[in-house]
Structure formats: C-alpha cells, structure tokens
Design an enzyme around this catalytic site. Structure first.
Site, short mmCIF file in Angstrom:
data_model
loop_
_atom_site.label_atom_id
_atom_site.label_comp_id
_atom_site.label_asym_id
_atom_site.label_seq_id
_atom_site.Cartn_x
_atom_site.Cartn_y
_atom_site.Cartn_z
N TYR A 13 54.57 -48.65 -35.58
CA TYR A 13 53.43 -49.30 -36.50
C TYR A 13 53.98 -50.68 -37.13
CZ TYR A 13 49.82 -49.57 -39.77
OH TYR A 13 48.79 -50.05 -40.53
N SER A 46 50.43 -50.83 -53.27
CA SER A 46 51.22 -50.78 -52.07
C SER A 46 52.62 -51.23 -52.30
CB SER A 46 50.66 -50.92 -50.67
OG SER A 46 50.33 -52.24 -50.81
N GLU A 56 65.63 -46.34 -56.08
CA GLU A 56 65.03 -45.14 -55.92
C GLU A 56 65.09 -44.77 -54.55
OE1 GLU A 56 61.16 -45.09 -57.54
OE2 GLU A 56 61.90 -45.93 -59.65
N LYS A 90 63.31 -43.44 -50.95
CA LYS A 90 61.94 -43.62 -50.71
C LYS A 90 61.39 -42.23 -50.03
CE LYS A 90 58.37 -46.60 -48.67
NZ LYS A 90 57.83 -45.30 -47.74
N ASP A 132 59.50 -39.42 -48.12
CA ASP A 132 58.56 -39.47 -46.93
C ASP A 132 57.68 -38.47 -47.29
OD1 ASP A 132 57.48 -40.78 -44.87
OD2 ASP A 132 58.88 -40.12 -43.39
N TYR A 144 57.26 -41.58 -60.07
CA TYR A 144 58.13 -42.86 -60.00
C TYR A 144 57.42 -43.79 -60.63
CZ TYR A 144 55.13 -43.22 -55.94
OH TYR A 144 54.25 -43.17 -54.92
N LYS A 183 63.14 -51.86 -57.80
CA LYS A 183 62.08 -52.24 -58.80
C LYS A 183 62.80 -53.14 -59.83
CE LYS A 183 59.32 -48.20 -57.78
NZ LYS A 183 58.73 -47.00 -58.13
N LYS A 237 63.47 -50.36 -45.71
CA LYS A 237 63.52 -49.11 -44.87
C LYS A 237 64.63 -49.08 -44.08
CE LYS A 237 59.44 -47.65 -43.71
NZ LYS A 237 58.18 -48.04 -43.66
N CYS A 281 55.92 -17.74 -16.40
CA CYS A 281 57.14 -17.79 -17.13
C CYS A 281 58.47 -18.06 -16.66
CB CYS A 281 57.13 -16.53 -17.89
SG CYS A 281 58.82 -16.44 -18.90
N CYS A 304 60.66 -14.69 -16.61
CA CYS A 304 60.21 -13.43 -16.24
C CYS A 304 59.16 -13.47 -15.07
CB CYS A 304 59.96 -12.45 -17.19
SG CYS A 304 58.56 -12.89 -18.09
N CYS A 323 54.18 -17.07 -22.47
CA CYS A 323 54.41 -16.06 -21.52
C CYS A 323 53.69 -14.73 -22.01
CB CYS A 323 55.87 -15.97 -21.54
SG CYS A 323 56.21 -14.42 -20.67
N CYS A 358 59.52 -9.70 -20.66
CA CYS A 358 60.18 -10.79 -20.50
C CYS A 358 61.58 -10.84 -21.45
CB CYS A 358 59.40 -11.90 -21.04
SG CYS A 358 60.21 -13.62 -20.98
O1 D41 Z 1 59.43 -42.62 -53.31
C1 D41 Z 1 58.43 -43.27 -52.82
N1 D41 Z 1 57.66 -42.97 -51.69
C2 D41 Z 1 58.04 -44.25 -53.85
C3 D41 Z 1 56.75 -44.68 -53.35
C4 D41 Z 1 58.83 -44.78 -54.68
N2 D41 Z 1 59.89 -44.24 -55.06
N3 D41 Z 1 58.38 -45.72 -55.70
C5 D41 Z 1 57.18 -46.37 -55.31
N4 D41 Z 1 56.59 -47.39 -56.35
C6 D41 Z 1 55.40 -47.83 -56.07
C7 D41 Z 1 54.87 -48.98 -56.92
C8 D41 Z 1 56.18 -49.82 -57.22
C9 D41 Z 1 53.77 -49.78 -56.30
C10 D41 Z 1 54.54 -48.49 -58.24
C11 D41 Z 1 56.13 -46.01 -54.27
C12 D41 Z 1 55.00 -46.49 -54.02
N5 D41 Z 1 54.64 -47.58 -54.91
C13 D41 Z 1 53.99 -46.22 -52.91
N6 D41 Z 1 53.98 -45.07 -52.24
C14 D41 Z 1 52.87 -44.96 -51.44
C15 D41 Z 1 52.13 -46.56 -51.61
C16 D41 Z 1 53.03 -46.95 -52.55
#
Ligand code: D41
Length: 673
Positions: A37, A83, A115, A117, A119, A227, A292, A316, A410, A413, A428, A434
């Site tokens: 993506y 975002s 921090e 991230k 999921d 966060y 940040k 990422k 199967c 069996c 099965c 089985c």
């Molecule tokens: O742990 C996360 N997924 C995470 C997401 C994080 N640790 N910090 C985040 N901080 C932000 C801001 C800086 C915009 C306050 C985020 C996200 N945003 C975030 N998660 C989904 C969209 C944006």
C-alpha cells in the site's frame, strides 16, 4: 509491453488504493500488505506531483483514512486527529531532521521523544472533569465513530482519572491493540467454534471495538497505550511532550514503558535499532517507531501540513518480504478437523530465514489474494510469526497455472469435506473416525458433561491412541485390565478404577450421549433439544434438514453439520458399536409427536424471578411451544409477574390479561398444572 499512459496508471493506482482503503477501514479486512500500500501510495503521490492535473478530488492522496460506519454515532473531533508522515530509511530520516532544524532557525540539535509504533487502532478518549464521557475512533481524522460503551470494557482504559488538578476537559489520543498471545488464543477459540478467524492482531482489535454488542468486546483481550492530546481545557500543558506523557501516567492513563527521550537524530537511529532487536519478543505488534519533537513551543512553531504534523514522523520497519513461486498447496487437518491450506514454495530467504512453507489461512483468503499454483507470489515474515503469502503478482502470471481446489475428501481419513458458504474454515466430516481428530474426540467423549468417564484424562487418551489400543470411542469399552495395566505409568489399581468408570458411563442419558459424539455445532443445549424432539437416535439419524430446522435453536449450519455427520457410514458404525457395548439411556417421548402444550400462547415475563433466570424460563417456555414477548398487549395470554413487577403488570391489569406468579410458572414448566 507498452507502458500505460500516466493518466491510466494514476486511475489504476487510485482504484487499487481506494479499494484497499475500503477493505481496510470499512470492512477491517486488508487485502494488500501495508508495504505494498505504502509503495503504491508513494507512486501516486509522485505521479500527481509530476502531473498536477491528475490530482482529482477522489484521489486517496486527498484524504486520509476511511468513512464512518452507520451503526455507530458519528463523532466530530473537536481537535482533528492528525496523521503521521512515514519514512523508510536513514536518508529520509535525516531529511526530516534537517527540515525540522531549518524551520527552527537552524538549531543544531533537536531533542526527540521516541515511541514504539503500535499496530492497532487510533482512538480519542474524552474526559470531562476526570470522567470518561466519550471514546471515538479516528475515522477520517475529522469525524470518527462513537464506541464509548465498547471502550469502557477495556481494562487498561481509565474510566475516571486519578490524582489532583484534573482538567475540565482532557482528550487523550492512543492506540487500542490486542496482545499477540491473546490474539492467538482468540483465533484458536474462534476456530474451535467454526467461526471466521482474524488475519492479524490489528484486525482483531478493530473488529472487536466495532462490535455492536459491548458484551462481545468485553470478552476480547484489548489494551491501550496513550500517546497524545486532543482538546484540553483547564490545564497548563507541560513544556515538553515527555513531561505531558508523565502527567498522563500520573492521572492513570496507560503509556508505553518503552518511550524514551533522545538528544538528537542519532539517538533516534539508535532507538530504532534497539526496538527493532526487541520487536520479535515484544508482547504486541509494532510496525515501526515514532519520533516527536519534545519541546512544545517548537511543535507549535513547526505546525502541520495537510493533516500531518511537521514535528513528528513514523520510521517504519521494512516488511520482510520476498518473491518466490507457489509450487503446490497441501491441506493440513487440525485438531478440530479444520482444513488449513499450506503453500509449498520454492525456497526463498526472507529477512535472513529460509522459507519453504507458508500459511494460506483458508479458501476465502486464497480467493481474495487471487492465488494459483505456478504463480509468482510475495511471502512475508512478520516478527516471529508463521510466514504468510501476501499476494500473487498478476503481471507475472505464467500461461499455465492451476486453480487451487479444496479437496472433496479429507487427506487424512478420506471422509467428505464440508464447507458451509458463510464459514471460513472447511472441515473434515470424519469426526470420530479421522485420526487427526480422534484424540480430541475421545477427550471430549470422556468429559464430565459428556460420558463422564472418571480417570480418562488427556494424557491417557493420547497414550491409548498412540499405542493403537483405541481407534474409536467404541474401542474404549473393549479395553482389558491387562492391556491397561501394561501401559506405562499405569498402576493396576488405576486400571481397575478406569474399567469401573467405563462400566458406569454406559448408564447415560440421550442428551449426554448426543453431546459426547462431538458433532460440530451440537453443544449441550442443542443435544438436549435434539433428544427431546426426536426421542431416540434412530429418528435423529434419518432426520432431514427440514426436520432438523424444526428443532429449537437448530439453524441451517447446525442442521447441515448434523446430516453430514450421520451421512458418514463410519460414524454410524461407531454409534452401533457403542450401543452394542451396552451404552443405554432412558426412553424419551419425542416432542415432535406431541402437540406442544403451549402452542399459540404468548407469555410475558416481568419483574425478578427468584428460582430461575429469565433466559432459562424463556427457553423452557419456547420449548413448550409458547411465544415469549417483551411487551404486554391485548393479544398476551398470560403475564408472569415476579418480585417488584412494574408497568407491565399494571398494563396487564388494565387490559384484563391473566396474571400469574412464579410458583405458577414453575408448575407450568414441570407440566404439573
Ligand atoms: O503507536 C502509535 N501507533 C502512534 C500513533 C504513536 N505512538 N504516536 C502517534 N502520534 C500521532 C501524532 C503525532 C499525530 C499525535 C500516532 C499517531 N499520531 C497516529 N496514529 C494513527 C494516525 C496517527
């Protein structure tokens, strides 16, 4: 091949990305790996930059996220949920740091908060005077879905802030996720119930918070890490992001313990490496780290561009993916008889490990990913989980490929394979026969609520099957003292006790026996209903789907599973052998031959019942043919008024409907009126 025109290419990218967005945000069923993506998204951004006329309002680059779903109320975020911009390598990371420093009048070093991230699913929690009053999903960043009642069920979400100087309004942003182990356990449970499995922990979390019934959410092992902030009133926000997080912790909000402050961008690189090394052993899934700018004044100075702050970036992890050829597909038979397709791959190195097998989850997944034998496919290894096939590469599809077919029989069996349309897992139908299912079937047969064979524990069942002494549950009743006493770790006294328990178990009831057979979808209560309806096993064996559907609580899936079970000759052979061995039960007059005593009657239960729960009373009344309604009308036959009955009782009296008490109900249910 000629290169498609830029505009054709852009519209194909938009179509793919929009389709993916819908699957991901609206259906919670991703069909494309995130890396894929991200790659397509960047391709489109670049294309639109080069040809601005291609940037149409429907382009996924023009909005972030998805639509609000109708069932939940739409919540407009007082402060939009921003975002995060992504970066994938050191070069892009350094460019981020450079932009930040230049905008801050060329400072030489910037302190960052690092921090993990998570999921999971981004969420906004709103506290008013310290009380949680609202929880909303991120949605498109402007408007999300109100899922307050569901979020309240998550143990790590503070319902009330603790401590002093609580702000009048505090909106906290965080991520809801499902711990990896809990995810595995949940899927095992769903699988044993024959339900659709979740593809990954993020989908499980998203699917769980979007349950319309909060009781279901409550059973899902979710957690949260906070966060960030949204709207705040009545609080002087601390000077740094890190100090702010510390204060959130003081107020009882959960903050990830791995968050750290570093002095400069090199510190971020080190953090990325450290967290990357810990990633496989973390109890939750992360797909990168977030940096940040720590100083709030600097954050304000930097501001944001098109919904993403300039002061933060997500770094990422590279997806561990590789391309290879799908050479064959085998089907493995699991504990409960579910058939799992397994890809046999041309061996390939993915993130340093050789991969030659990968899970394909189920037939729906194969269809969705459009896989054929002979295809070039992308395999992915995420953390330490089993490798999976992500998709096929249609551009490279060879002329000669072979469709992947669910086997009709199967592979273990040879019994028929059943695959109801709306259930993900194919199974099965061999049941008791089985070998892959035999051990589990025997354990279930012996269980307390089934045949209640004391002393026949899991270990012993495995021993009996492994030594070949027991092939079907009927063999249990032919075991001799000598055979048992010769088993390892088996004392003669225990062997005697077991034989005695087996002998005792022969004296059973039809509901227990039906439950013990381990027919899919036939739990204790369905077994009871079947026994009452048919009265004996011969009638049940011959029952058609239509007849089965007459039985209380038996729907099309259960009916199909029951007929499939009795269509297998060996299941009938095992039942005959069990009866021949001496298993017996008291006869029951089948309900199907009686006119139901309460047919045509509408009964309303109100007030508190002391002797039995309202659910059970309802079930029993329905079993006798009554309709149980929630409201009183002139058509109501009887109102049963328990303790503290209120408006429904008054209404019944107004309308002249017969009113009885709980004692009457109990006599009715025992047919003693
Ligand atoms: O742990 C996360 N997924 C995470 C997401 C994080 N640790 N910090 C985040 N901080 C932000 C801001 C800086 C915009 C306050 C985020 C996200 N945003 C975030 N998660 C989904 C969209 C944006």
């Amino acid at each position: 091949m000629t290169k498609p025109s830029s505009s054709q290419h852009a519209s194909e990218l938009k179509r793919l990305l929009n389709e993916y967005n819908y699957q991901y945000y609206v259906l919670d069923q991703p069909t494309m790996p995130d890396a894929e993506y991200d790659r397509l998204f960047r391709e489109l951004v670049e294309l639109e930059n080069a040809h601005p006329e291609l940037q149409t309002p429907d382009s996924p680059t023009q909005r972030v996220g998805g639509h609000a779903i109708k069932e939940f109320p739409a919540i407009k975020h007082q402060v939009p949920m921003l975002s995060l911009e992504n970066c994938f390598n050191d070069e892009e990371l350094m460019a981020f740091d450079k932009r930040v420093r230049e905008r801050l009048s060329n400072v030489s070093q910037v302190e960052y908060v690092c921090e993990p991230k998570l999921d999971g699913l981004a969420l906004s929690l709103r506290y008013e005077n310290g009380i949680l009053v609202q929880a909303a999903t991120r949605g498109d960043g402007e408007t999300g879905e109100g899922i307050t009642e569901n979020i309240r069920t998550i143990p790590t979400v503070a319902l009330q802030l603790r401590g002093d100087n609580i702000p009048r309004v505090l909106e906290v942003r965080g991520e809801v996720y499902m711990p990896r182990e809990k995810f595995t356990a949940l899927n095992e449970r769903l699988e044993s119930e024959g339900k659709k499995l979740f593809v990954n922990p993020r989908n499980a979390a998203a699917g769980s918070v979007r349950q319309l019934d909060p009781k279901i959410t409550a059973q899902r092992p979710l957690a949260i890490f906070c966060y960030g902030l949204g709207a705040v009133e009545g609080w002087e926000i601390p000077a740094t992001h890190y100090a702010m997080l510390q204060q959130l912790k003081v107020w009882g909000l959960r903050v990830c313990p791995l968050i750290k402050v570093v002095g400069n961008i090199q510190g971020c690189q080190q953090y990325y490496a450290d967290i990357g090394a810990q990633r496989p052993t973390l109890p939750y899934e992360i797909d990168g780290v977030v940096y940040k700018v720590n100083q709030l004044t600097w954050q304000k100075q930097l501001g944001f561009v098109s919904r993403a702050p300039r002061w933060a970036i997500a770094h990422k992890f590279p997806a561990q993916e590789a391309m290879t050829i799908l050479e064959a597909v085998d089907f493995q038979v699991g504990r409960t008889g579910s058939l799992t397709p397994v890809a046999r791959l041309k061996p390939v190195f993915v993130g340093g490990a050789k991969v030659s097998n990968a899970t394909l989850h189920n037939m729906d997944e194969i269809k969705r990913k459009d896989l054929c034998i002979g295809d070039f496919v992308i395999v992915r290894r995420a953390g330490d989980v089993i490798p999976e096939v992500v998709n096929s590469i249609l551009d490279k599809r060879p002329v000669q490929t072979q469709e992947i077919m669910l086997p009709a029989h199967c592979p273990v069996c040879g019994s028929d394979v059943i695959h109801p349309e709306d259930v993900a897992a194919a199974r099965c139908s061999g049941g008791l026969f089985c070998p892959a299912q035999r051990k589990e079937a025997i354990k279930h047969f012996a269980a307390r609520k089934a045949m209640d064979i004391e002393g026949l524990g899991d270990k012993l069942v495995e021993q009996l099957v492994d030594t070949g002494l027991v092939r079907t549950v009927a063999d249990l009743y032919h075991l001799t003292l000598e055979q048992l006493a010769n088993l390892e770790r088996m004392a003669e006294k225990s062997a005697e006790n077991l034989l005695h328990a087996l002998e005792q178990s022969k004296n059973t009831t039809l509901p227990r026996f039906l439950f013990a057979l381990g027919i899919r979808e036939v739990g204790q209560s369905t077994a009871l209903n079947l026994a009452n309806y048919f009265g004996d096993i011969a009638a049940l064996r011959q029952a058609s789907i239509e007849q089965l559907l007459q039985v209380q609580d038996v729907g099309p899936i259960a009916a199909m599973s029951i007929t499939a079970f009795f269509q297998q000759a060996h299941n009938n052979e095992v039942i005959d052998a069990l009866v021949k061995a001496g298993i017996h039960w008291p006869t029951i007059t089948p309900l199907s031959e009686q006119t139901l005593p309460l047919a045509g009657q509408t009964i309303v239960l109100t007030g508190t019942l002391e002797q039995l729960s309202r659910e059970i009373a309802t079930e029993k009344l329905q079993a006798l043919g009554a309709r149980v309604s929630g409201s009183v009308s002139a058509k109501t036959s009887v109102v049963v008024a328990g303790r503290d009955a209120g408006s429904k009782l008054s209404k019944a009296q107004e309308l002249g409907v017969a009113v009885h008490d709980e004692a009457w109900l109990l006599r009715l249910l025992t047919r003693d009126l």
